[in-house]
Design a protein around this motif. Structure first.
Motif, PDB file in Angstrom:
ATOM      1  N   ARG A   1       0.922  -1.275   0.120  1.00  0.00           N
ATOM      2  CA  ARG A   1      -0.049  -0.078   0.119  1.00  0.00           C
ATOM      3  C   ARG A   1       0.951   1.173   0.057  1.00  0.00           C
ATOM      4  O   ARG A   1       2.109   1.206   0.596  1.00  0.00           O
ATOM      5  CB  ARG A   1      -0.927  -0.055   1.057  1.00  0.00           C
ATOM      6  CG  ARG A   1      -0.581  -0.020   2.405  1.00  0.00           C
ATOM      7  CD  ARG A   1      -1.155  -0.188   3.504  1.00  0.00           C
ATOM      8  NE  ARG A   1      -0.705   0.049   4.893  1.00  0.00           N
ATOM      9  CZ  ARG A   1      -1.425  -0.198   6.099  1.00  0.00           C
ATOM     10  NH1 ARG A   1      -2.689  -0.437   6.112  1.00  0.00           N
ATOM     11  NH2 ARG A   1      -0.667   0.049   7.296  1.00  0.00           N
ATOM     12  N   GLN A   2       0.136   2.410  -0.601  1.00  0.00           N
ATOM     13  CA  GLN A   2       0.934   3.601  -0.392  1.00  0.00           C
ATOM     14  C   GLN A   2       0.084   4.864  -0.138  1.00  0.00           C
ATOM     15  O   GLN A   2      -0.854   5.039  -0.777  1.00  0.00           O
ATOM     16  CB  GLN A   2       1.603   3.756  -2.010  1.00  0.00           C
ATOM     17  CG  GLN A   2       2.457   5.158  -1.992  1.00  0.00           C
ATOM     18  CD  GLN A   2       3.384   4.967  -3.101  1.00  0.00           C
ATOM     19  OE1 GLN A   2       3.023   4.105  -4.343  1.00  0.00           O
ATOM     20  NE2 GLN A   2       4.505   5.632  -3.157  1.00  0.00           N
TER      21      GLN A   2
ATOM     22  N   ARG B   1       5.833   3.270  -0.724  1.00  0.00           N
ATOM     23  CA  ARG B   1       4.943   1.912  -0.826  1.00  0.00           C
ATOM     24  C   ARG B   1       5.444   0.935   0.398  1.00  0.00           C
ATOM     25  O   ARG B   1       6.787   0.818   0.397  1.00  0.00           O
ATOM     26  CB  ARG B   1       5.165   1.344  -2.233  1.00  0.00           C
ATOM     27  CG  ARG B   1       4.119   0.224  -2.482  1.00  0.00           C
ATOM     28  CD  ARG B   1       3.964  -0.153  -3.964  1.00  0.00           C
ATOM     29  NE  ARG B   1       3.955   1.122  -4.734  1.00  0.00           N
ATOM     30  CZ  ARG B   1       3.488   0.717  -5.923  1.00  0.00           C
ATOM     31  NH1 ARG B   1       3.559  -0.350  -6.660  1.00  0.00           N
ATOM     32  NH2 ARG B   1       3.001   1.853  -6.845  1.00  0.00           N
TER      33      ARG B   1
ATOM     34  N   TYR C   1      -1.974  -1.974  -3.813  1.00  0.00           N
ATOM     35  CA  TYR C   1      -1.511  -2.736  -4.961  1.00  0.00           C
ATOM     36  C   TYR C   1      -1.143  -4.143  -4.628  1.00  0.00           C
ATOM     37  O   TYR C   1      -0.825  -4.543  -3.695  1.00  0.00           O
ATOM     38  CB  TYR C   1      -0.278  -2.357  -5.333  1.00  0.00           C
ATOM     39  CG  TYR C   1      -0.384  -0.683  -5.696  1.00  0.00           C
ATOM     40  CD1 TYR C   1      -0.119   0.353  -4.828  1.00  0.00           C
ATOM     41  CD2 TYR C   1      -0.419  -0.194  -6.827  1.00  0.00           C
ATOM     42  CE1 TYR C   1       0.095   1.488  -5.053  1.00  0.00           C
ATOM     43  CE2 TYR C   1      -0.406   0.934  -7.241  1.00  0.00           C
ATOM     44  CZ  TYR C   1      -0.210   2.214  -6.440  1.00  0.00           C
ATOM     45  OH  TYR C   1      -0.415   3.159  -6.819  1.00  0.00           O
TER      46      TYR C   1
ATOM     47  N   THR D   1       9.543  -4.514  -2.141  1.00  0.00           N
ATOM     48  CA  THR D   1       9.066  -4.415  -3.605  1.00  0.00           C
ATOM     49  C   THR D   1       9.891  -4.680  -4.572  1.00  0.00           C
ATOM     50  O   THR D   1       9.377  -5.177  -5.550  1.00  0.00           O
ATOM     51  CB  THR D   1       8.682  -2.922  -3.648  1.00  0.00           C
ATOM     52  OG1 THR D   1      10.046  -2.084  -3.213  1.00  0.00           O
ATOM     53  CG2 THR D   1       7.790  -2.346  -2.630  1.00  0.00           C
TER      54      THR D   1
ATOM     55  N   TRP E   1       3.119  -6.007 -11.170  1.00  0.00           N
ATOM     56  CA  TRP E   1       2.194  -5.004 -10.264  1.00  0.00           C
ATOM     57  C   TRP E   1       0.819  -4.948 -10.850  1.00  0.00           C
ATOM     58  O   TRP E   1       0.876  -4.851 -11.949  1.00  0.00           O
ATOM     59  CB  TRP E   1       2.856  -3.743 -10.023  1.00  0.00           C
ATOM     60  CG  TRP E   1       3.918  -3.937  -9.327  1.00  0.00           C
ATOM     61  CD1 TRP E   1       5.475  -4.422  -9.616  1.00  0.00           C
ATOM     62  CD2 TRP E   1       4.065  -3.771  -7.636  1.00  0.00           C
ATOM     63  NE1 TRP E   1       6.098  -4.515  -8.545  1.00  0.00           N
ATOM     64  CE2 TRP E   1       5.373  -4.095  -7.391  1.00  0.00           C
ATOM     65  CE3 TRP E   1       3.288  -3.442  -6.574  1.00  0.00           C
ATOM     66  CZ2 TRP E   1       5.971  -4.176  -5.988  1.00  0.00           C
ATOM     67  CZ3 TRP E   1       3.828  -3.465  -5.418  1.00  0.00           C
ATOM     68  CH2 TRP E   1       5.075  -3.933  -5.221  1.00  0.00           C
TER      69      TRP E   1
ATOM     70  N   GLY F   1      -3.729  -0.785  -8.563  1.00  0.00           N
ATOM     71  CA  GLY F   1      -4.008  -0.397  -7.349  1.00  0.00           C
ATOM     72  C   GLY F   1      -5.536  -0.060  -7.179  1.00  0.00           C
ATOM     73  O   GLY F   1      -6.400   0.287  -8.123  1.00  0.00           O
TER      74      GLY F   1
END
Length: 123
Positions: A37-38, A44, A94, A107, A113, A116
């Motif tokens: 998550r960011q 992130r 994400y 990451t 990826w 999101g």
């Protein structure tokens, strides 16, 4: 592999949400899967990860006991059940896939990826 995250939304503190990550393109069970998550203005960060079989999981300390990661290899889908949500859980979430053999939490170890999905927790 292509990843599509969904299930985000607006929820009050103490509420629950279930995120999904649908995979396509390659054999889903070949990948370790993770959620990150960011939040605005922040890096992130790792949330949770699950092994290829689903038998092993790992969680960030901030979500342990509240979030549960799982996967259904027959449906090519990973989930994140989020309970007892807090305002500090607000972020874009994400999903990611890794070729590594073991569960990984950084990451740089993830190769693919999703786009999101936004989770907003109001106080």
């Amino acid at each position: 592999v292509q990843l599509q995250a969904s299930g985000g939304g607006l929820v009050q503190a103490g509420g629950s949400l279930r995120l999904s990550c649908a995979a396509s393109g390659r054999t889903f069970s070949n990948y370790v899967m993770g959620w990150f998550r960011q939040a605005p203005g922040k890096e992130r960060e790792f949330v949770a990860a699950v092994s290829r079989s689903g038998g092993s999981t790992d969680y960030a300390d901030s979500v342990k006991g509240r979030f549960t990661i799982s996967r259904d290899n027959a449906k090519n889908t990973m989930y994140l059940q989020m309970n007892s949500l807090k305002p500090e859980d607000t972020a874009v979430y994400y999903c990611a896939a890794s070729w590594r053999t073991l569960v990984v939490i950084t990451t740089v170890n993830y190769d693919y990826w999703g786009q999101g999905t936004l989770v907003t927790v109001s106080s």
